[in-house]
Design a protein around this motif. Structure first.
Motif, PDB file in Angstrom:
ATOM      1  N   LYS A  23      -3.768   5.121   8.757  1.00 56.16           N
ATOM      2  CA  LYS A  23      -2.372   5.488   8.979  1.00 56.16           C
ATOM      3  C   LYS A  23      -1.436   4.442   8.386  1.00 56.16           C
ATOM      4  O   LYS A  23      -0.419   4.789   7.805  1.00 56.16           O
ATOM      5  CB  LYS A  23      -2.104   5.668  10.472  1.00 56.16           C
ATOM      6  N   ARG A  24      -1.781   3.169   8.505  1.00 54.28           N
ATOM      7  CA  ARG A  24      -0.957   2.111   7.908  1.00 54.28           C
ATOM      8  C   ARG A  24      -0.912   2.268   6.396  1.00 54.28           C
ATOM      9  O   ARG A  24       0.131   2.085   5.781  1.00 54.28           O
ATOM     10  CB  ARG A  24      -1.506   0.720   8.254  1.00 54.28           C
ATOM     11  N   PHE A  25      -2.066   2.582   5.816  1.00 50.67           N
ATOM     12  CA  PHE A  25      -2.100   2.777   4.368  1.00 50.67           C
ATOM     13  C   PHE A  25      -1.180   3.917   3.979  1.00 50.67           C
ATOM     14  O   PHE A  25      -0.424   3.808   3.014  1.00 50.67           O
ATOM     15  CB  PHE A  25      -3.529   3.043   3.891  1.00 50.67           C
ATOM     16  N   ASP A  26      -1.241   5.030   4.728  1.00 50.52           N
ATOM     17  CA  ASP A  26      -0.388   6.172   4.410  1.00 50.52           C
ATOM     18  C   ASP A  26       1.084   5.837   4.581  1.00 50.52           C
ATOM     19  O   ASP A  26       1.930   6.313   3.825  1.00 50.52           O
ATOM     20  CB  ASP A  26      -0.731   7.367   5.301  1.00 50.52           C
ATOM     21  N   ALA A  27       1.409   5.004   5.574  1.00 48.69           N
ATOM     22  CA  ALA A  27       2.808   4.715   5.883  1.00 48.69           C
ATOM     23  C   ALA A  27       3.400   3.597   5.050  1.00 48.69           C
ATOM     24  O   ALA A  27       4.608   3.552   4.845  1.00 48.69           O
ATOM     25  CB  ALA A  27       2.945   4.373   7.364  1.00 48.69           C
ATOM     26  N   SER A  28       2.588   2.680   4.565  1.00 51.07           N
ATOM     27  CA  SER A  28       3.205   1.557   3.857  1.00 51.07           C
ATOM     28  C   SER A  28       2.489   1.194   2.564  1.00 51.07           C
ATOM     29  O   SER A  28       3.115   1.102   1.515  1.00 51.07           O
ATOM     30  CB  SER A  28       3.279   0.328   4.765  1.00 51.07           C
ATOM     31  N   VAL A  29       1.209   1.005   2.616  1.00 50.53           N
ATOM     32  CA  VAL A  29       0.470   0.529   1.448  1.00 50.53           C
ATOM     33  C   VAL A  29       0.361   1.606   0.378  1.00 50.53           C
ATOM     34  O   VAL A  29       0.255   1.295  -0.807  1.00 50.53           O
ATOM     35  CB  VAL A  29      -0.930   0.010   1.873  1.00 50.53           C
ATOM     36  N   ALA A  30       0.464   2.881   0.771  1.00 52.42           N
ATOM     37  CA  ALA A  30       0.293   3.981  -0.191  1.00 52.42           C
ATOM     38  C   ALA A  30       1.350   3.982  -1.287  1.00 52.42           C
ATOM     39  O   ALA A  30       1.144   4.604  -2.322  1.00 52.42           O
ATOM     40  CB  ALA A  30       0.297   5.325   0.529  1.00 52.42           C
ATOM     41  N   ASN A  31       2.459   3.252  -1.092  1.00 50.04           N
ATOM     42  CA  ASN A  31       3.443   3.239  -2.171  1.00 50.04           C
ATOM     43  C   ASN A  31       3.000   2.370  -3.335  1.00 50.04           C
ATOM     44  O   ASN A  31       3.630   2.379  -4.378  1.00 50.04           O
ATOM     45  CB  ASN A  31       4.843   2.853  -1.672  1.00 50.04           C
ATOM     46  N   PHE A  32       1.895   1.630  -3.156  1.00 51.48           N
ATOM     47  CA  PHE A  32       1.378   0.852  -4.285  1.00 51.48           C
ATOM     48  C   PHE A  32      -0.139   0.845  -4.367  1.00 51.48           C
ATOM     49  O   PHE A  32      -0.694   0.371  -5.346  1.00 51.48           O
ATOM     50  CB  PHE A  32       1.907  -0.595  -4.257  1.00 51.48           C
ATOM     51  N   TRP A  33      -0.842   1.381  -3.380  1.00 48.50           N
ATOM     52  CA  TRP A  33      -2.294   1.408  -3.439  1.00 48.50           C
ATOM     53  C   TRP A  33      -2.805   2.609  -2.658  1.00 48.50           C
ATOM     54  O   TRP A  33      -2.427   2.806  -1.508  1.00 48.50           O
ATOM     55  CB  TRP A  33      -2.884   0.129  -2.834  1.00 48.50           C
ATOM     56  N   THR A  34      -3.668   3.403  -3.267  1.00 52.20           N
ATOM     57  CA  THR A  34      -4.233   4.555  -2.568  1.00 52.20           C
ATOM     58  C   THR A  34      -5.724   4.358  -2.358  1.00 52.20           C
ATOM     59  O   THR A  34      -6.392   3.676  -3.134  1.00 52.20           O
ATOM     60  CB  THR A  34      -4.009   5.859  -3.363  1.00 52.20           C
ATOM     61  N   THR A  35      -6.210   4.957  -1.304  1.00 55.66           N
ATOM     62  CA  THR A  35      -7.633   4.904  -0.986  1.00 55.66           C
ATOM     63  C   THR A  35      -7.982   6.113  -0.132  1.00 55.66           C
ATOM     64  O   THR A  35      -7.096   6.718   0.476  1.00 55.66           O
ATOM     65  CB  THR A  35      -7.993   3.594  -0.254  1.00 55.66           C
ATOM     66  N   THR A  36      -9.243   6.439  -0.085  1.00 53.41           N
ATOM     67  CA  THR A  36      -9.705   7.499   0.808  1.00 53.41           C
ATOM     68  C   THR A  36     -10.177   6.848   2.106  1.00 53.41           C
ATOM     69  O   THR A  36     -10.539   5.668   2.121  1.00 53.41           O
ATOM     70  CB  THR A  36     -10.872   8.288   0.193  1.00 53.41           C
ATOM     71  N   PRO A  37     -10.212   7.600   3.204  1.00 52.27           N
ATOM     72  CA  PRO A  37     -10.735   7.029   4.447  1.00 52.27           C
ATOM     73  C   PRO A  37     -12.171   6.507   4.294  1.00 52.27           C
ATOM     74  O   PRO A  37     -12.509   5.454   4.836  1.00 52.27           O
ATOM     75  CB  PRO A  37     -10.674   8.199   5.437  1.00 52.27           C
ATOM     76  N   GLN A  38     -12.987   7.206   3.510  1.00 59.01           N
ATOM     77  CA  GLN A  38     -14.372   6.761   3.313  1.00 59.01           C
ATOM     78  C   GLN A  38     -14.417   5.402   2.621  1.00 59.01           C
ATOM     79  O   GLN A  38     -15.198   4.535   3.008  1.00 59.01           O
ATOM     80  CB  GLN A  38     -15.171   7.784   2.486  1.00 59.01           C
ATOM     81  N   GLN A  39     -13.591   5.213   1.591  1.00 58.18           N
ATOM     82  CA  GLN A  39     -13.545   3.919   0.905  1.00 58.18           C
ATOM     83  C   GLN A  39     -13.067   2.835   1.861  1.00 58.18           C
ATOM     84  O   GLN A  39     -13.608   1.727   1.879  1.00 58.18           O
ATOM     85  CB  GLN A  39     -12.588   3.982  -0.296  1.00 58.18           C
ATOM     86  N   LEU A  40     -12.080   3.160   2.662  1.00 59.73           N
ATOM     87  CA  LEU A  40     -11.534   2.194   3.611  1.00 59.73           C
ATOM     88  C   LEU A  40     -12.588   1.773   4.632  1.00 59.73           C
ATOM     89  O   LEU A  40     -12.783   0.576   4.869  1.00 59.73           O
ATOM     90  CB  LEU A  40     -10.309   2.788   4.312  1.00 59.73           C
TER      91      LEU A  40
END
Length: 190
Positions: A23-40
């Motif tokens: 959720k943090r990735f979707d809310a903040s980090v996704a503006n510069f880095w994407t990942t799938t839940p499996q990779q995370l």
């Protein structure tokens, strides 16, 4: 390798489960880095084994137990070392730009439709970033936030994401206008 540092940076906000991290990735980090839940989740497991993050299990009655992750001293030192290294420029790889590059040999309407789709996507992302910005500022001016906040990194990266989407929106609008003007011109064969 950058996913590792994105995880370490996200954990600066405090302890989190894998779900919370996604959720943090979707809310903040996704503006510069994407990942799938499996990779995370794979990266969290790897980082725990390496000792840069620690996990504790929280017992839950009606749900499966969850693991909460935190930075260790080794993780903080690794993030500090990473922050001192020169940043590599991002490589831009975008199928849309190839389509635009080849517009003269392809279907200009299809290319314009793809640009329009990108424009709509970019506008939606910009609106999402604006909502996140309002939530971060929480009624304060930008100056008040920057002067009083313990952490400004998430705000600064959000502003970077906004700038990219603003530029993308402008480029799409201009590209669509140029394609529309060209479509209205008589061709050399006419």
């Amino acid at each position: 390798m950058a996913l590792r540092y994105a995880v370490l940076a996200a954990l600066l906000e405090g302890e989190a489960s894998g779900y919370d991290m996604a959720k943090r990735f979707d809310a903040s980090v996704a503006n510069f880095w994407t990942t799938t839940p499996q990779q995370l989740y794979r990266e969290l497991d790897r980082m725990e084994v390496e000792g840069v993050i620690a996990a504790r299990v929280v017992q839950q009655e009606r749900r499966p137990n969850k693991r909460l992750f935190t930075l260790t001293g080794a993780g903080e030192r690794e993030l500090l070392a990473f922050s001192t290294e020169p940043a590599k420029p991002a490589a831009l790889r975008d199928d849309l730009l190839i389509k635009v590059q080849a517009v003269d040999a392809g279907d200009a309407r299809a290319v314009a439709a793809a640009v329009q789709e990108r424009l709509e996507w970019s506008r939606a992302k910009l609106a999402r970033y604006d909502r996140l910005r309002a939530r971060l500022l929480d009624g304060r001016t930008e100056e008040e936030f920057l002067a009083g906040s313990d952490r400004i990194g998430p705000y600064l990266t959000l502003m970077g994401g906004r700038a990219v989407e603003q530029a993308t929106t402008g480029w799409c609008e201009r590209t669509l206008a140029i394609l529309a003007r060209r479509a209205a011109l008589p061709t050399a064969d006419a």
